[in-house]
Design an enzyme around this catalytic site. Sequence first.
Site, PDB file in Angstrom:
ATOM      1  CG  ASN A 139      -0.937  -3.788  -7.505  1.00  0.00           C
ATOM      2  OD1 ASN A 139      -2.100  -3.443  -7.385  1.00  0.00           O
ATOM      3  ND2 ASN A 139      -0.586  -5.057  -7.487  1.00  0.00           N
ATOM      4  CG  ASP A 140      -0.320  -1.834  -2.996  1.00  0.00           C
ATOM      5  OD1 ASP A 140      -1.171  -2.663  -3.375  1.00  0.00           O
ATOM      6  OD2 ASP A 140       0.703  -2.128  -2.386  1.00  0.00           O
ATOM      7  CB  VAL A 141      -0.145   4.297  -5.988  1.00  0.00           C
ATOM      8  CG1 VAL A 141       0.948   4.185  -4.945  1.00  0.00           C
ATOM      9  CG2 VAL A 141       0.368   3.904  -7.351  1.00  0.00           C
ATOM     10  CB  SER A 148      -0.159  -3.474   0.530  1.00  0.00           C
ATOM     11  OG  SER A 148      -1.064  -3.637  -0.542  1.00  0.00           O
TER      12      SER A 148
END
Lengths: 101, 470
Positions: free
Chosen positions: B391-393, B432
Amino acid sequence: MDGFQEQLWVLLLGGLLGLELIGKVPPTLHTPLMSGANAISGITMLAALTLITRAGDNTLLLILGSLALGFALFNVVGGFLVTDRMLTMFRSGRKRSGGGR
Amino acid sequence: MSSAELFQGGLDLLAVALLALGIKGLSKIRSARAANQLAAAAVAMAVVGLLVSAQPTAVTWVWIAGGTAVGGVLGMLTARLVPMTAMPETVALFNGCGGLSSLLVALGVLLAAAGDGLTPSLLVLVSIGFSIVVGAVTCTGSVVAMGKLQGWLPTPGWMLGRWRHGCNVALATVVLLAAVLTVGGSGDALWPLVISASLLGIGLTLPIGGADMPVVISLLNSYSGVAAAAAGFVVGQRLLIVAGAMVGAAGLILTQVMCAGMNRSLPAVLFGGALSSASTGSKGSGEYTNITSCSAEECALTLEAAERVVVVPGYGLAVAQAQHTLREVARLLEKHGVTITYAIHPVAGRMPGHMNVLLAEADVPYEQLKEMDVINPEFPAVDVVLVLGANDVVNPQAKTDPESPLYGMPVLDVQEARTVFVVKRGMSAGYSGIKNDLFEHPNTSMVFGDAKQVLGNILGELKILGVGQR
């Protein structure tokens, strides 16, 4: 005092060596490297062994030393084996087809 | 110097050389496995040298055998049985035990001297105090890190407030006082020292968010090296000092590398607390609109028609144990003539390199794994990107929105590809807690469901289509 100074030199040079040894590591190897370095830090088992051999018939020291040895050895044996387990998985496709698993 | 001591001295020198070569070799794929064995052999040699030189009596042999048997067997079993997804926790556990060992040795030496009515020299006392503090912090810190990664320990609310730093400063003061008193020769301060240092390890680690835990483990790994070096000062063994210093320094470097990969500074990780959606700017938060979703079958059809497919695996993939199903899908598509590569973000998984291990376990050849810097310029030429449990990456906010807490973190530019499929259970935020603009991108389709189930459906659909079955 001389012995201590010498030990400080050893500490300094060992630290500098450690900084130099790990310059460029591919990210693939970060986890195995951490786990391998962690196994090496279990070398405190030598200090535990020394404690036991110097304990004489002091039971408390024998127990403490034996416990310390057990925990350190758990770190050493487990650390090296688990690192090896991770590293055996890194095989290239070419070798695999040639090797006939 | 007796011949046994000379023998030990020689073995120690050889062991140091092998340990250094081992650490160096561990940084190259081809030599890594041999290097690890070399380092193990070095430790074994040092043990043999010590035993030959110290000549234990029959009684001490029994105690040595006891500790060896229990620690060795448990270590062996743990190493063999632990699942690869739990690797960060396992390293933390091993690490904590190493720290505990240094602590016990220092305690033993101090108690032995007290029992004999001797006062160790000031330098040895300082080493003992240092060894106790670092050993205790390493031990409890590692156990807390393990608990957090396993999801056993949530961060208590009060730990996030101003109490946190006050509490730790108070503990650190007690540790310092008790250490000074202990070094000064007061036996009464010893147990307060052990207890306050142990609490400090907990207090420092507990407020740190789960996403930052790998950095903490790497740092604790460095501490355990320092603890080993301190134990070396306590018992006067140069080999321990060198090895401990090497591991301590190498651990620091690795910690820095990890921080760089996550775009976090070490102080921010240690004292800043977890990233939270509360700190997100107005632009980044809010509900999702314009989400396109599709079924696994449609996804399979698109994959079948593609020439170049890039898979972005995340921790969610590993948790769902879907890497083997993924490998099956990849095999069919490869037979069909589709080129498959895997884009590995520097912190994919739970630590750098963790994802590589997990994919290697599923027999993915490491030549197919491409690092972020290599794959990013190639995304415009990619037909389909399959984001699995990451997700965040892959959040473009990190490049486009200076307000975002993620801003500046290196990310995979998957939105450049022609089509992006994001396999995800629901619309929940990533680690996050930040909204992902990628999901609203016109090229993106969400495939809702558990990664393993979705991949299973895709696999079934590909088989029905006769893909890769000549």
